[in-house]
Design a protein around this motif. Structure first.
Motif, PDB file in Angstrom:
ATOM      1  N   GLU A 143      12.585  -3.583 -13.567  1.00  0.00           N
ATOM      2  CA  GLU A 143      12.750  -3.178 -12.168  1.00  0.00           C
ATOM      3  C   GLU A 143      11.456  -2.596 -11.610  1.00  0.00           C
TER       4      GLU A 143
ATOM      5  N   GLY B 192      10.720  -2.193  -7.706  1.00  0.00           N
ATOM      6  CA  GLY B 192      11.925  -1.481  -7.325  1.00  0.00           C
ATOM      7  C   GLY B 192      11.840   0.012  -7.604  1.00  0.00           C
TER       8      GLY B 192
ATOM      9  N   SER C 147       8.178   0.405   0.835  1.00  0.00           N
ATOM     10  CA  SER C 147       8.748   0.979  -0.385  1.00  0.00           C
ATOM     11  C   SER C 147       8.725   2.507  -0.348  1.00  0.00           C
TER      12      SER C 147
END
Length: 371
Positions: A27, A32, A56
């Motif tokens: 991830e 992420g 992000s």
């Protein structure tokens, strides 16, 4: 004479502790946000510095509960920036102007090209144990050891990947313990035609380590053994910046001449920092840093390798005593610490060239290698 053991073992279910770390690594590499949970239940929402952009960072801020995102870096990187105490393992950096993508990049990446932004007023404080494991997770992902974090975060996203800080801390040791033989084949090599390659895989399906077995080693005697960390540039491309290619080919030839032995080919590129970070270190070396200081500029230790995988591979081969081909006393001590008897250190030295002379001198004068 007792030949070594090369029987493949059945695949065992991977412990959930390994699976959760493996998922978190994937991830982070995708950019992420991962939730790292401490023993006290506290959560650190984590985004790698390499994945920090306006979108992000905005997403990470949604997890904040009255706290500002901070950048967690290793103490070594903080000291390079003049912002860390000597004994701090991981440091939290905060900025009065907030952690923008440009600020994160300037603080985390010493190889950043172009003009660096004005960083403003920065402050540093020791990171929590959970934030420290968030940095360790970035290292496991072979990314820069710097993460943007929100500590004491506000809940979880429904589909967010979560991992326990304790599982991150134990991951490398636990994966080594689960190594098993998964395949093997006869592979005649130039100068060592009686050779086999045996592949070892951890239970979470991670990267395989290899053993090159030459001849028929007698495990009742100390086995001539070389621990060789993979080096794409030196082993495959013949790079002159290091002596890895010479050491690999020379070890195979020496083992073949001796009649038998084992070379462990370990998935520990760049002393454990990975190929991409090794190339970053090369860029810093071109700017005048030696091989150790280049790693420190990036925020890594001078050597990030561990030796549990090598010891476990030898145990699976039923090898308990070795004649170790190395110039590095650390390898002798580490194998011994992990239960493998080193009956003898066998020097493994090759001539320098104009491109690696400084590198080899650094290994001798700063890392204690014996030449």
């Amino acid at each position: 004479m007792r030949p070594l053991q090369t029987t493949s073992g059945p695949q065992m279910p991977a412990p959930e502790t390994l699976i959760s770390v493996d998922r978190a690594i994937a991830e982070l590499r995708r950019g992420g946000i991962v939730a790292v949970q401490g023993k006290d239940g506290g959560v650190v929402h984590t985004l790698t510095a390499e994945a920090a952009n306006a979108d992000s960072l905005s997403m990470l801020a949604t997890f904040a509960a009255g706290t500002r995102p901070a950048l967690a870096v290793t103490g070594r990187r903080a000291r390079v920036l003049g912002l860390g105490a000597e004994d701090s393992a991981v440091v939290l950096l905060t900025s009065l102007g907030g952690m923008t993508a440009e600020t994160v990049a300037a603080l985390a990446d010493p190889c950043l090209s172009g003009p660096r932004p004005e960083l403003g007023v920065l402050s540093a404080s020791p990171a929590s144990a959970t934030a420290a494991q968030a940095v360790a997770l970035a290292k496991l992902a072979r990314l820069l050891p710097a993460v943007v974090v929100v500590e004491a975060g506000n809940g979880f996203a429904a589909d967010q990947i979560r991992v326990a800080a304790a599982d991150v801390a134990a991951y490398q040791v636990n994966t080594a313990r689960t190594l098993r033989v998964v395949s093997q084949a006869r592979v005649p090599l130039a100068g060592a035609e009686q050779a086999r390659i045996i592949a070892f895989r951890p239970a979470d399906g991670g990267i395989e380590h290899l053993a090159i077995v030459i001849g028929e080693p007698d495990v009742e005697q100390p086995v001539l053994t070389r621990l060789h960390s993979e080096c794409f540039t030196g082993d495959l491309l013949g790079s002159l910046r290091c002596d890895c290619g010479d050491q690999l080919k020379g070890a195979i030839a020496e083992i073949a001449q001796a009649g038998s032995g084992v070379l462990l080919y370990l998935a520990q590129e760049g002393r454990g920092i990975g190929l991409v970070n090794k190339l970053r270190a090369y860029q810093l070396q071109d700017d005048g840093f030696d091989t150790l200081d280049a790693n420190l500029q990036l925020g890594f230790d001078d050597d990030e390798r561990i030796y549990q995988p090598a010891a476990q591979m030898l145990r699976l081969l039923d090898i308990g005593s070795v004649r170790l081909m190395t110039n590095n006393p650390l390898k002798v001590g580490q194998l011994s610490a992990h239960g493998i008897r080193v009956a003898e250190r066998v020097p493994h030295i090759f001539p320098a060239n104009e491109h690696n002379r400084f590198y080899l001198n650094t290994k001798a004068t700063r890392s204690g290698h014996l030449f």
